[in-house]
Enzyme design. Structure first.
Site, PDB file in Angstrom:
ATOM      1  N   ASP A  71       0.847  -1.185   0.000  1.00 43.32           N
ATOM      2  CA  ASP A  71       0.000   0.000   0.000  1.00 43.32           C
ATOM      3  C   ASP A  71       0.887   1.241   0.000  1.00 43.32           C
ATOM      4  OD1 ASP A  71      -2.947   0.857   0.376  1.00 43.32           O
ATOM      5  OD2 ASP A  71      -1.854   2.129   1.783  1.00 43.32           O
ATOM      6  N   LEU A  72       0.564   2.213  -0.869  1.00 48.43           N
ATOM      7  CA  LEU A  72       1.371   3.421  -0.958  1.00 48.43           C
ATOM      8  C   LEU A  72       1.190   4.292   0.279  1.00 48.43           C
ATOM      9  CD1 LEU A  72       0.928   4.534  -4.683  1.00 48.43           C
ATOM     10  CD2 LEU A  72       2.535   2.916  -3.695  1.00 48.43           C
ATOM     11  N   ASP A 113      -4.606   2.513  -4.411  1.00 49.46           N
ATOM     12  CA  ASP A 113      -3.132   2.535  -4.335  1.00 49.46           C
ATOM     13  C   ASP A 113      -2.610   1.275  -3.655  1.00 49.46           C
ATOM     14  OD1 ASP A 113      -4.151   3.135  -1.863  1.00 49.46           O
ATOM     15  OD2 ASP A 113      -2.630   4.610  -1.352  1.00 49.46           O
TER      16      ASP A 113
END
Length: 614
Positions: free
Chosen positions: A229-230, A272
């Site tokens: 996950d960003l 994301d």
């Protein structure tokens, strides 16, 4: 065809052995028959499939046409020369030889009509002219009859060849349509399993591959999955716009695609979030996970702006972490949650310790879902003291939950679990109602601070519930302070501003808690309606440090410039209290002055201090 002509020529030569010269009935037919048998043997040799090209086939067909013409000329000249000898039977045999050979060649050359027409013209034309020139009525009739039959056979041949061409054209069209349909099907399959923005495999492909690997897994099979996950993606999306956010995801997708190989699959799961499958042990997965983090962390140019986002990840290994897709993904996702919370910017492995945390959190979730919040939730208070009078001017309300099954639960775990279960609003409004009931027993000069979580600020219904509770109980909003943290501002500054302005419009004040620890502090002071700064407790340990004192004085001067009140948290020693007072802070809070306690205990302690001071 060549074998048929050779046999027919041999029988014709045999019937003329005693009537024609030897060279004409032996040597010349032997040469013609030998040429025919040579061609016959050439066609018996199999041709390798890879050798049959368009150019090769065209060459073979041209060669066949050439030999057909050549041999037609040779055999008709030989037959007409042989017809000079013998009686009526021998003349009839020549006519039969010509007719049978021509018809046989026409049928054999059905799919080479130009050669068939050429053979028919070369043989039947001279034969008819020869018969007319001799003046023999019977031979003329036979030649004419053979010509008519030959023409009819050629007509049938042409119609058959036209049907053959139509069939081939139809087959080619069908093959073309089938190839197009196949390409379309493959393209649809690719699109169905590809993310349109990043062109990486999508969520469907990720879980299909995971299910496939689980289905063929053996006892010694080992592979790992990861959830990536960003970090800091939402501020980029909100600040620069969704178009630039999409561009950022495309660049990230290109970088991740460069890391894929036969053993590594990276897919975009949505938003994301990305999925990782590594056919190897946990060490290999950790190495790949770190490469993913390094690749994502590199700066990205978005127009005139260079942004840098990071990522956090969770890894889970088969079969140690689970034997089903749900179990593996759930544990990788929990490891990601732990990475976001404790080790941001790295990939965390799922382990036995995390398994215990999962079980404890599951028990915590079950307890909170079954809890009677009105009975189990309580409030503790910690006083805010004026440094000038050393009297209590406010109280910070702190949540306490004692579960019948789990016992006392830390407030942080309470709110984290409530947020995960969608119970954050219920917990917040229940605590606020409890506080409003107790505010009535406080002196009017004492205000109460109530902490709001980021989810509270982002939820318009929660804000409306707070305002409705104040209106319903009749507690004056001026006696309330709503405390927020800088985390509340990261999610959506516009939503936070709107919510805080509504609360502030009611008469309540807004305090920014833990000031000085977040990256957006200075911008927050300008963007949001803030009345009070609460200096983070970490600064209290720096009050005896010259550099620290200068930094703290700068913060105090900044607050004065902006007309903001300041509360110094975390005061635990007399020296810290003295230094905070000398630095110009009017309000302090900490264990030196009072620990969190029930409202009755706090009021009793303050009364004792007032009597002692008097």
């Amino acid at each position: 065809m060549y074998f048929m002509v050779a046999v027919s020529a041999a029988t014709l030569a045999y019937t003329h052995l005693r009537m024609a010269p030897t060279w004409l009935c032996v040597y010349l037919p032997i040469a013609l028959i030998a040429l025919s048998m040579m061609r016959f043997m050439q066609w018996l040799v199999p041709i390798p499939a890879e050798q049959i090209t368009h150019a090769y086939a065209s060459s073979m067909l041209r060669r066949t046409e050439f030999f057909s013409c050549l041999m037609s000329v040779g055999f008709i000249i030989w037959a007409l020369m042989l017809d000079q000898y013998g009686g009526p039977y021998e003349h009839g045999h020549v006519a039969v030889f010509v007719g049978i050979s021509v018809m046989g060649c026409i049928f054999c050359l059905t799919y080479l009509p130009r050669a068939a027409h050429t053979v028919c013209a070369i043989v039947l034309g001279p034969f008819l002219i020869y018969c007319v020139a001799r003046g023999a009525v019977v031979q003329m009739a036979m030649a004419f009859n053979i010509l008519v039959v030959g023409l009819i056979v050629l007509k049938v041949l042409r119609d058959s060849y036209a049907a053959f061409l139509a069939l081939e054209a139809s087959r080619d069209a069908f093959e073309t349509e089938r190839a197009q349909a196949q390409r379309l099907s493959e393209e649809n399959a690719r699109l169905a399993h590809s993310d349109p923005l990043t062109t990486l495999p999508n969520r469907r492909y990720f879980f299909a591959r995971l299910d496939s690997m689980l289905a063929r897994a053996q006892e010694d099979t080992t592979f790992c999955i990861g959830v990536i996950d960003l970090d800091r993606f939402k501020p980029v999306n909100d600040t620069l716009g969704h178009a630039q956010g999409d561009r950022l995801l495309q660049v990230v997708g290109d970088r991740l695609r460069a890391l894929t190989c036969a053993e590594v699959t990276i897919a975009r799961l949505g938003g994301d979030e990305f999925g990782l499958i590594v056919e190897g042990d946990m060490e290999s997965a950790s190495r790949i996970g770190q490469q993913v983090c390094d690749a994502i962390h590199r700066p990205v140019s978005l127009g005139d702006t260079a942004v840098s986002v990071g990522c956090s990840g969770g890894l889970a290994a088969f079969p140690a972490a689970g034997s089903t897709a749900h179990d593996l993904f759930d544990r990788a996702d929990f490891a990601l949650y732990h990475a976001k919370k404790q080790h941001r910017g790295t990939c965390v492995r799922f382990s036995g310790e995390l398994e215990k945390l999962i079980r404890s959190e599951q028990a915590l979730e079950a307890a909170l879902q079954a809890a009677d919040l009105a009975q189990e939730l309580a409030v503790a208070y910690q006083p805010v003291i004026s440094t000038r009078s050393m009297q209590m001017v406010g109280l910070e309300a702190l949540a306490r939950w004692t579960s019948p099954t789990l016992g006392p639960v830390p407030a942080e775990m309470l709110f984290t679990t409530a947020e995960r279960l969608g119970l954050a609003r219920k917990v917040t409004l229940t605590l606020f109602a409890r506080i409003l009931d107790q505010v009535r027993s406080l002196p009017h000069s004492v205000h109460v601070s109530f902490n709001l979580a980021p989810t509270d600020i982002a939820d318009p219904d929660t804000v409306e519930g707070l305002l409705s509770a104040m209106a319903r109980t009749g507690v004056r909003a001026e006696r309330l302070v709503f405390e927020i943290t800088e985390t509340s501002l990261i999610h959506d500054a516009h939503v936070a501003r709107a919510a805080l302005e509504r609360l502030r419009a009611s008469g309540a004040r807004i305090a920014l808690d833990d000031f000085g620890t977040g990256y957006s502090s200075l911008s927050s002071l300008h963007q949001l309606p803030i009345d009070i700064l609460k200096i983070d407790r970490s600064f209290a340990t720096r009050l005896d440090d010259p550099v620290g004192r200068r930094l703290i004085s700068a913060i105090r001067n900044l607050a004065r410039t902006l007309s903001l009140a300041c509360v110094f948290e975390g005061i635990e020693t007399e020296m810290q209290l003295m230094e905070a007072t000398l630095a110009g802070f009017d309000f302090v809070q900490g264990y030196l002055l009072a620990k969190p306690d029930s409202l009755d205990a706090i009021l009793a302690t303050q009364e004792q201090r007032r009597i002692a001071a008097a």
